[in-house]
Motif scaffolding. Structure first.
Motif, PDB file in Angstrom:
ATOM      1  N   GLU A   1      43.938  79.548  17.817  1.00 52.30           N
ATOM      2  CA  GLU A   1      43.619  78.399  18.667  1.00 52.30           C
ATOM      3  C   GLU A   1      42.928  78.813  19.960  1.00 52.30           C
ATOM      4  O   GLU A   1      42.611  77.968  20.795  1.00 52.30           O
ATOM      5  CB  GLU A   1      44.893  77.626  18.991  1.00 52.30           C
ATOM      6  CG  GLU A   1      45.633  77.131  17.759  1.00 52.30           C
ATOM      7  CD  GLU A   1      47.005  76.571  18.108  1.00 52.30           C
ATOM      8  OE1 GLU A   1      47.162  76.066  19.238  1.00 52.30           O
ATOM      9  OE2 GLU A   1      47.914  76.661  17.266  1.00 52.30           O
ATOM     10  N   ALA A   2      42.703  80.113  20.130  1.00 53.99           N
ATOM     11  CA  ALA A   2      42.086  80.622  21.363  1.00 53.99           C
ATOM     12  C   ALA A   2      40.614  80.172  21.436  1.00 53.99           C
ATOM     13  O   ALA A   2      39.998  79.864  20.405  1.00 53.99           O
ATOM     14  CB  ALA A   2      42.197  82.142  21.392  1.00 53.99           C
TER      15      ALA A   2
ATOM     16  N   PHE B   1      42.467  80.037  25.343  1.00 60.77           N
ATOM     17  CA  PHE B   1      43.359  79.169  26.105  1.00 60.77           C
ATOM     18  C   PHE B   1      42.941  79.189  27.572  1.00 60.77           C
ATOM     19  O   PHE B   1      42.544  80.217  28.100  1.00 60.77           O
ATOM     20  CB  PHE B   1      44.805  79.650  25.968  1.00 60.77           C
ATOM     21  CG  PHE B   1      45.364  79.470  24.586  1.00 60.77           C
ATOM     22  CD1 PHE B   1      45.847  78.240  24.173  1.00 60.77           C
ATOM     23  CD2 PHE B   1      45.381  80.532  23.690  1.00 60.77           C
ATOM     24  CE1 PHE B   1      46.358  78.074  22.897  1.00 60.77           C
ATOM     25  CE2 PHE B   1      45.887  80.371  22.402  1.00 60.77           C
ATOM     26  CZ  PHE B   1      46.379  79.136  22.005  1.00 60.77           C
TER      27      PHE B   1
ATOM     28  N   LEU C   1      38.415  69.713  26.163  1.00 63.09           N
ATOM     29  CA  LEU C   1      39.060  70.991  26.496  1.00 63.09           C
ATOM     30  C   LEU C   1      40.564  70.842  26.711  1.00 63.09           C
ATOM     31  O   LEU C   1      41.250  71.844  26.910  1.00 63.09           O
ATOM     32  CB  LEU C   1      38.424  71.596  27.749  1.00 63.09           C
ATOM     33  CG  LEU C   1      36.948  71.977  27.654  1.00 63.09           C
ATOM     34  CD1 LEU C   1      36.465  72.559  28.969  1.00 63.09           C
ATOM     35  CD2 LEU C   1      36.702  72.966  26.516  1.00 63.09           C
TER      36      LEU C   1
ATOM     37  N   ARG D   1      42.772  73.035  24.815  1.00 64.32           N
ATOM     38  CA  ARG D   1      42.674  74.449  25.186  1.00 64.32           C
ATOM     39  C   ARG D   1      43.647  74.820  26.306  1.00 64.32           C
ATOM     40  O   ARG D   1      43.864  76.010  26.569  1.00 64.32           O
ATOM     41  CB  ARG D   1      41.251  74.774  25.653  1.00 64.32           C
ATOM     42  CG  ARG D   1      40.176  74.562  24.607  1.00 64.32           C
ATOM     43  CD  ARG D   1      40.225  75.620  23.550  1.00 64.32           C
ATOM     44  NE  ARG D   1      39.112  75.517  22.609  1.00 64.32           N
ATOM     45  CZ  ARG D   1      39.047  76.181  21.470  1.00 64.32           C
ATOM     46  NH1 ARG D   1      40.019  77.017  21.151  1.00 64.32           N
ATOM     47  NH2 ARG D   1      38.026  76.025  20.668  1.00 64.32           N
TER      48      ARG D   1
ATOM     49  N   LEU E   1      32.193  76.200  28.360  1.00 65.91           N
ATOM     50  CA  LEU E   1      33.265  76.208  27.359  1.00 65.91           C
ATOM     51  C   LEU E   1      33.155  74.997  26.454  1.00 65.91           C
ATOM     52  O   LEU E   1      33.333  75.086  25.233  1.00 65.91           O
ATOM     53  CB  LEU E   1      34.628  76.219  28.048  1.00 65.91           C
ATOM     54  CG  LEU E   1      35.172  77.560  28.522  1.00 65.91           C
ATOM     55  CD1 LEU E   1      36.418  77.339  29.368  1.00 65.91           C
ATOM     56  CD2 LEU E   1      35.495  78.469  27.338  1.00 65.91           C
TER      57      LEU E   1
ATOM     58  N   GLU F   1      30.679  75.487  23.931  1.00 63.87           N
ATOM     59  CA  GLU F   1      31.011  76.619  23.063  1.00 63.87           C
ATOM     60  C   GLU F   1      30.035  77.783  23.232  1.00 63.87           C
ATOM     61  O   GLU F   1      29.577  78.391  22.264  1.00 63.87           O
ATOM     62  CB  GLU F   1      31.070  76.174  21.598  1.00 63.87           C
ATOM     63  CG  GLU F   1      32.135  75.115  21.343  1.00 63.87           C
ATOM     64  CD  GLU F   1      32.255  74.744  19.865  1.00 63.87           C
ATOM     65  OE1 GLU F   1      31.439  75.241  19.066  1.00 63.87           O
ATOM     66  OE2 GLU F   1      33.171  73.984  19.534  1.00 63.87           O
TER      67      GLU F   1
END
Length: 457
Positions: A132-133, A135, A154, A157, A281, A284
């Motif tokens: 799931e990273a 984080f 996000l 995250r 982020l 991506e």
């Protein structure tokens, strides 16, 4: 509970309407109208940037008073790691901790000790959820709040672990109840904070229902009192410190990530840098990261608006202080029965959405685009909004008008002057106006022209 409780406030008496603040607010939460600023509570994330940049000190942070210690039978101080970096030539953390007892607290518990527990818990959590990273650290309340309102994709995250100050408050309360036999209501947990964001967190935490912190006092308020209670005679000190290099290092940007003992991390500080990282982020653009540490303040918590030392000088002081400390002084096995994880996940708050539904928002967005094209695009701030686009959004929301733009207003005045002049000429030629009325009209036109000259147009 009001979901938009804030600790950053406006002192209207000190505000001169200079528009400096609107240029520095990262969420465009400030407007200036009628010669005074106002803060939109749904947009504000309590980063405190306006406090730093307001030349008239009209932006202030509300915090609790040390006098409130008398409201409790037993009080515990929770010093932030950044507190230690405020003092010159500090070589022993116990000097500060003993001074806190000397100034009236019954006990102390280091937030840096809780930070080492959070670091250990984070390493374990990431190892179990590597798929799931990456984080994003949830230690800075401003980061959590800005993700909640601006970066909904996000939210998953966010690391669902309580911040060190909450863990410290939880442990400190439990130990105090065991030592004194007092009920929880008679015990006051006082956090000594570097920033207004954590003041807000204590009143309206995210991820949990209620914080264990009772009061939050500013480092700048505690600092001068502590100085008078500090002693350099280490033989008189009680050994109170339990944290090591990892915990105290949390006060600097990159300190939390360093505690994870991994190279697959990114650390950024300063709210504008943070916004760029969050945007990347969301797109991506980063690959292979396990952890992202973000601090709203420059330099990390040592750069908080409620501190007294320059953040970069404080960073150097921290490094000197923990040079000879053990890597870590506190471990999870020594603190059983601690609730590390969030109770609830953070929910998206679409405060920037223009309409009440998708269709309405889409239509209003088109109106914003058209208005933005029509406005001059100078982003001068004279209208009281930070950018022309922000003004366009305010107009579409019904909170402003096009004449708030100084250039639009000037065009309107010039058009009005031309109409009046034409009307005067026509009426005079037709003989439908008296000399007195004519004189009044000409006087009005002269006043309009004078106002234009005053604005250098």
């Amino acid at each position: 509970m009001d979901k938009f409780i804030h600790s950053v406030k406006l002192d209207k008496d000190a505000c001169t309407g200079c528009i400096n603040c609107i240029k520095y607010c990262p969420t465009q939460a400030i407007r200036v109208h009628g010669g005074k600023a106002s803060i939109k509570p749904q947009f504000c994330v309590d980063c405190g940037r306006c406090i730093r940049y307001c030349p008239h000190h009209a932006k202030i942070a509300e915090s609790d008073s040390l006098d409130e210690m008398h409201d409790y039978k037993y009080t515990v101080a929770l010093p932030a790691p950044s507190l230690y970096a405020q003092f010159n030539n500090l070589t022993n953390v116990d000097i500060v901790l003993n001074a806190l007892l000397s100034m009236g607290f019954d006990d102390v518990f280091e937030v840096s000790a809780a930070a080492e527990l959070v670091s250990e818990m984070t390493r374990s959590y990431i190892e179990e959820h590597r798929d799931e990273a990456p984080f994003i650290s949830s230690a800075c309340p401003t980061i959590v709040r800005i993700i909640r309102v601006r970066f909904p994709t996000l939210i998953p995250r966010l690391l669902p672990i309580r911040p060190p100050v909450e863990i410290a408050a939880q442990i400190a309360r439990k130990l105090a109840m065991e030592r004194t036999g007092l009920p929880s209501s008679d015990i006051g947990i006082f956090f000594i904070s570097p920033c207004p964001s954590k003041v807000t967190y204590a009143k309206a935490p995210l991820g949990i229902e209620k914080s264990q912190i009772d009061k939050v006092v500013a480092i700048k308020d505690v600092y001068p009192i502590l100085l008078s209670h500090m002693t350099q005679d280490e033989s008189e000190l009680r050994p109170l410190s339990t944290s090591g290099r990892i915990g105290i290092g949390w006060s600097n940007s990159g300190g939390e990530a360093a505690g994870l003992i991994t190279d697959n991390y990114l650390a950024a500080d300063g709210i504008m840098n943070v916004l760029r990282v969050l945007s990347d982020l969301e797109d991506e653009k980063f690959h292979g990261l396990l952890f992202v540490e973000l601090n709203a303040c420059n330099g990390g918590c040592v750069g908080g608006p409620l501190t007294v030392e320059n953040p970069y000088v404080a960073t150097a002081k921290t490094k000197r202080l923990h040079r000879y400390l053990p890597v870590s002084g506190t471990h999870m096995e020594a603190c059983p029965d601690v609730d590390y994880l969030w109770e609830d996940y953070v929910e998206y708050e679409p405060v920037f959405r223009l309409g009440s539904n998708f269709r309405e928002s889409f239509e209003m967005m088109g109106m914003v685009e058209d208005l933005t094209e029509q406005l001059p695009g100078l982003d001068c701030g004279s209208c009281g909004a930070p950018t022309c686009r922000a003004l366009a959004e305010d107009i579409v929301r019904g909170e402003a008008s096009r004449n708030d733009c100084i250039y639009e207003f000037i065009e309107y005045i010039q058009s009005l002057s031309g109409d009046l002049s034409y009307l005067t000429t026509e009426m005079e030629a037709a003989g439908h106006i008296s000399p007195v009325d004519l004189q009044n009209l000409q006087h009005s036109i002269g006043k309009l022209a004078l106002e234009l000259r005053r604005k250098d147009v």
